[in-house]
Design a protein around this motif. Structure first.
Motif, short mmCIF file in Angstrom:
data_model
loop_
_atom_site.label_atom_id
_atom_site.label_comp_id
_atom_site.label_asym_id
_atom_site.label_seq_id
_atom_site.Cartn_x
_atom_site.Cartn_y
_atom_site.Cartn_z
N CYS A 15 0.85 -1.20 0.00
CA CYS A 15 0.00 0.00 0.00
C CYS A 15 0.88 1.25 0.00
O CYS A 15 1.76 1.41 0.84
N CYS A 32 -0.10 3.47 3.59
CA CYS A 32 0.26 3.06 4.95
C CYS A 32 1.41 2.05 4.96
O CYS A 32 1.90 1.69 6.02
N CYS A 51 -4.50 0.11 -0.17
CA CYS A 51 -5.18 -1.01 0.47
C CYS A 51 -6.63 -0.68 0.78
O CYS A 51 -7.03 0.49 0.72
N CYS A 67 -7.12 1.95 3.59
CA CYS A 67 -6.79 3.32 3.19
C CYS A 67 -7.79 3.87 2.19
O CYS A 67 -8.12 5.05 2.24
ZN LIG Z 1 -2.99 1.32 3.29
#
Ligand SMILES: [Zn+2]
Ligand SMILES: [Zn+2]
Length: 161
Positions: free
Chosen positions: A104, A107, A144, A147
């Protein structure tokens, strides 16, 4: 015929392998080393040294970040974990079977996946200019689920203003 990919070893196999590798290399098996290895081997997060340190401190209150660092590099020298480099912090991977990663961009979440298609990818000929390609590791980068949910909430809030 479809080739089946070797899946990740279970924790029992990993611990057996760990003990055998230490013995083979004349490294003493200590409780501390076992806990640190187990943390990386069981984790799906590809943790960096700080995260490993935070996690093992619960079981090893006396351990220092420095010791965790040294142990992780020792484990990587013994081919028990891999280091993945990384932009600012080196992350470690307890999955030694060939696999690919989803990462991701927001994050940094990193997950393993296996794919027969990717496994069968031919190494491009131009790689020969530098050497012999042995494995293919594919990184899929994106956002992801967690997120993308967060950013959706944010944009919803914005549109309500
Ligand atoms: Zn993420
Ligand atoms: Zn991995």
């Amino acid at each position: 015929m479809q080739s089946t990919l070797p899946k990740q070893d279970g924790i029992k196999e990993k611990m057996d392998h760990f003990k055998a590798a230490l013995k083979l290399n004349g490294v003493k098996l200590t409780h501390q080393r076992m806990i640190i290895f187990k943390e990386v081997a069981e984790s799906e997060d590809h943790p960096n040294a700080e995260s490993v340190y935070k996690a093992v401190r619960k079981k090893l209150p006396m351990v220092s970040l420095d010791t965790v660092y040294r142990t992780l590099w020792m484990l990587q020298d013994l081919d028990l974990i891999k280091n993945l480099g990384g932009k600012d912090r080196v992350r470690f991977d307890g999955n030694m079977k060939p696999h690919h990663h989803f990462i991701c961009n927001e994050c940094g979440l990193m997950r393993d996946f296996f794919s027969n298609e990717f496994h069968q990818i031919e190494i491009p000929k131009e790689v020969k200019n530098w050497g012999n390609g042995e494995t293919v590791h594919i990184e899929i980068k994106g956002i992801c689920i967690a997120c993308s949910k967060k950013s959706r909430v944010k944009s919803k809030k914005k549109s309500q203003l």
